[in-house]
Design a protein around this motif. Structure first.
Motif, mmCIF file in Angstrom:
data_model
loop_
_atom_site.group_PDB
_atom_site.id
_atom_site.type_symbol
_atom_site.label_atom_id
_atom_site.label_comp_id
_atom_site.label_asym_id
_atom_site.label_seq_id
_atom_site.Cartn_x
_atom_site.Cartn_y
_atom_site.Cartn_z
ATOM 1 N N ILE A 137 0.834 -1.204 0.000
ATOM 2 C CA ILE A 137 0.000 0.000 0.000
ATOM 3 C C ILE A 137 0.868 1.252 0.000
ATOM 4 C CG2 ILE A 137 -1.633 1.326 1.400
ATOM 5 C CD1 ILE A 137 -2.735 -1.483 2.288
ATOM 6 N N GLU A 138 1.925 1.231 0.790
ATOM 7 C CA GLU A 138 2.831 2.384 0.830
ATOM 8 C C GLU A 138 3.465 2.629 -0.535
ATOM 9 O OE1 GLU A 138 5.560 1.525 3.944
ATOM 10 O OE2 GLU A 138 4.151 2.024 5.552
ATOM 11 N N THR A 139 3.869 1.558 -1.215
ATOM 12 C CA THR A 139 4.464 1.699 -2.543
ATOM 13 C C THR A 139 3.453 2.257 -3.538
ATOM 14 O OG1 THR A 139 6.011 -0.128 -2.173
ATOM 15 C CG2 THR A 139 5.547 0.453 -4.457
ATOM 16 N N LEU A 140 2.239 1.718 -3.517
ATOM 17 C CA LEU A 140 1.205 2.180 -4.447
ATOM 18 C C LEU A 140 0.925 3.666 -4.275
ATOM 19 C CD1 LEU A 140 -1.404 -0.748 -4.260
ATOM 20 C CD2 LEU A 140 0.307 -0.338 -6.041
ATOM 21 N N CYS A 141 0.887 4.116 -3.028
ATOM 22 C CA CYS A 141 0.527 5.509 -2.756
ATOM 23 C C CYS A 141 1.693 6.466 -2.983
ATOM 24 C CB CYS A 141 0.002 5.639 -1.330
ATOM 25 S SG CYS A 141 -1.539 4.740 -1.035
ATOM 26 N N THR A 142 2.864 6.123 -2.476
ATOM 27 C CA THR A 142 4.000 7.047 -2.583
ATOM 28 C C THR A 142 4.480 7.201 -4.021
ATOM 29 O OG1 THR A 142 5.565 5.256 -2.078
ATOM 30 C CG2 THR A 142 4.783 6.594 -0.234
ATOM 31 N N GLU A 143 4.283 6.165 -4.852
ATOM 32 C CA GLU A 143 4.722 6.244 -6.246
ATOM 33 C C GLU A 143 3.581 6.570 -7.205
ATOM 34 O OE1 GLU A 143 7.411 3.231 -7.623
ATOM 35 O OE2 GLU A 143 8.055 2.720 -5.585
ATOM 36 N N ASP A 144 2.419 6.939 -6.659
ATOM 37 C CA ASP A 144 1.260 7.329 -7.467
ATOM 38 C C ASP A 144 0.877 6.243 -8.471
ATOM 39 O OD1 ASP A 144 -0.834 8.915 -8.347
ATOM 40 O OD2 ASP A 144 0.402 10.065 -9.755
ATOM 41 N N ASP B 145 -2.345 4.877 11.018
ATOM 42 C CA ASP B 145 -2.320 5.922 9.998
ATOM 43 C C ASP B 145 -2.061 5.326 8.615
ATOM 44 O OD1 ASP B 145 -2.742 7.836 11.922
ATOM 45 O OD2 ASP B 145 -0.603 8.259 12.197
ATOM 46 N N LEU B 146 -2.803 5.823 7.648
ATOM 47 C CA LEU B 146 -2.653 5.388 6.266
ATOM 48 C C LEU B 146 -2.567 6.618 5.365
ATOM 49 C CD1 LEU B 146 -5.337 2.544 6.169
ATOM 50 C CD2 LEU B 146 -2.865 2.225 5.988
ATOM 51 N N PRO B 147 -1.980 6.486 4.182
ATOM 52 C CA PRO B 147 -1.943 7.615 3.248
ATOM 53 C C PRO B 147 -3.350 8.118 2.919
ATOM 54 C CG PRO B 147 -0.452 5.882 2.541
ATOM 55 C CD PRO B 147 -1.244 5.313 3.670
ATOM 56 N N GLU B 148 -3.459 9.388 2.570
ATOM 57 C CA GLU B 148 -4.758 9.997 2.303
ATOM 58 C C GLU B 148 -5.489 9.350 1.135
ATOM 59 O OE1 GLU B 148 -4.436 14.167 1.780
ATOM 60 O OE2 GLU B 148 -3.731 14.564 3.830
ATOM 61 N N SER B 149 -4.755 8.765 0.203
ATOM 62 C CA SER B 149 -5.391 8.188 -0.982
ATOM 63 C C SER B 149 -5.996 6.810 -0.730
ATOM 64 C CB SER B 149 -4.383 8.096 -2.132
ATOM 65 O OG SER B 149 -3.251 7.338 -1.749
#
Length: 335
Positions: A32-39, A58-62
């Motif tokens: 999930i972190e990879t998907l979000c941080t790399e758009d 906590d999770l990314p906003e997306s």
């Protein structure tokens, strides 16, 4: 460029959404972190209960998190699903939604995501059965199948170190008709997934009639059926493995021209015994990466994960599901 980077480039910035029915599984966190941080995608995580959802950190906003025990949410998605198609009745949708795997398929079928990946906590059979119930198969198909995208260190094939094996995880003993369909489905997946020009080799213990046996006839019939149905595709066989992938051996063994022999990028195995054993042998002996089993044949991009998947395995299958969804979307948008 590596397979993983190629897949990332095909989906980056496209705003694709992917639903994870096992949203609380800790193995998803780095993905999930990879998907979000790399758009790369906007994850949709499903939880059995509101209490389980509230325990998430906590999770990314997306990232979107949904608790499937919410009757109002079930009613909303059942309505959206029915607006898209009528294949499943409202009562069945409402009855299924409190199960995260079923909810994921309903959300996917309703247009709430472009892809779904599941299987960290449920067997492949259940993922397939759920996808079949809510999503259905592509027109003309009688059964789903699967492939593995292999990265074989040191292999220098027509796609570098990459090769596709099928079917390695779903159909135990396909007849000639089913084997031909597996080949055609896999060829289309290769186009959607990676933009390859498919060169499909049907494998056997015989090369171009060098042996006589019912099993050879079975493969030869499948080759004939596939060639008739897709005359524009590069399809050939029956070939032994070395004839399919080694140009020098193909030149010695074949007495006719072939656009596939020695340069195949898709290998079609005669049955699940051969396909499953082959991918595991290559994975273990050659220390290859084996991304899959990647499901194919459904109307939407849905795939399975092994319950023993590593972080890299999960990321690979997730990227494949997203890339295939983007490839399908692009293909279907063409006039």
């Amino acid at each position: 460029m590596s397979i993983i980077e190629t897949l990332k480039d095909r989906i980056r910035g496209k705003g694709l959404r992917i639903v994870f029915p096992e949203g609380g599984d800790v193995r998803l966190k780095p993905v999930i972190e990879t998907l979000c941080t790399e758009d790369l995608a906007r994850p949709v995580l499903l939880f059995e209960t509101r209490a389980a959802l509230e325990q998430v950190g906590d999770l990314p906003e997306s990232v979107t998190c949904l608790a499937v025990d919410d009757p109002q949410l079930a009613q909303e998605w059942a309505g959206r699903f029915r607006a898209q198609n009528q294949r499943v009745g409202e009562k069945r949708l409402l009855r299924g939604f409190p199960k995260p795997l079923h909810a994921g398929a309903i959300i996917l079928g309703a247009g709430g995501a472009e892809a779904m990946v599941a299987g960290l906590a449920v067997p492949t059979e259940e993922v397939i059965r759920t996808a079949f119930t809510y999503l259905g198969l592509t027109d003309g198909l009688k059964a789903p199948s699967s492939l593995f995208l292999m990265r074989i260190p040191g292999f220098a094939g027509s796609e570098g170190e990459a090769m596709i094996f099928a079917d390695c995880g779903v159909q135990p003993a396909p007849d000639s008709e089913a084997l031909a369909q597996i080949a055609l489905t896999t060829a289309q997946t290769a186009v959607d997934l990676l933009g390859w020009e498919p060169r499909v080799a049907f494998l056997s213990f015989s090369t171009d009639g060098s042996a006589r046996h019912d099993r050879v006839d079975h493969v030869r019939k499948a080759v004939h059926l596939a060639q008739i149905r897709a005359p524009g595709l590069k399809i050939d066989g029956e070939f032994q493995l070395d004839t399919a992938i080694v140009p020098e051996i193909a030149a010695r063994k074949l007495t006719r021209p072939s656009e596939v022999a020695g340069r195949a990028n898709i290998l079609i195995f005669p049955d699940l015994d051969a396909g499953n054993t082959a991918y595991k042998a290559v994975q273990r002996f050659a220390r290859a990466d084996a991304y899959g089993p990647f499901l194919q044949g459904f109307r939407h991009s849905v795939s399975d994960l092994s319950r023993g998947s590593t972080d890299d395995d999960i990321l690979g299958v997730v990227l494949m599901a997203l890339a295939r969804a983007e490839g399908q979307r692009h293909r279907l948008s063409q006039p």
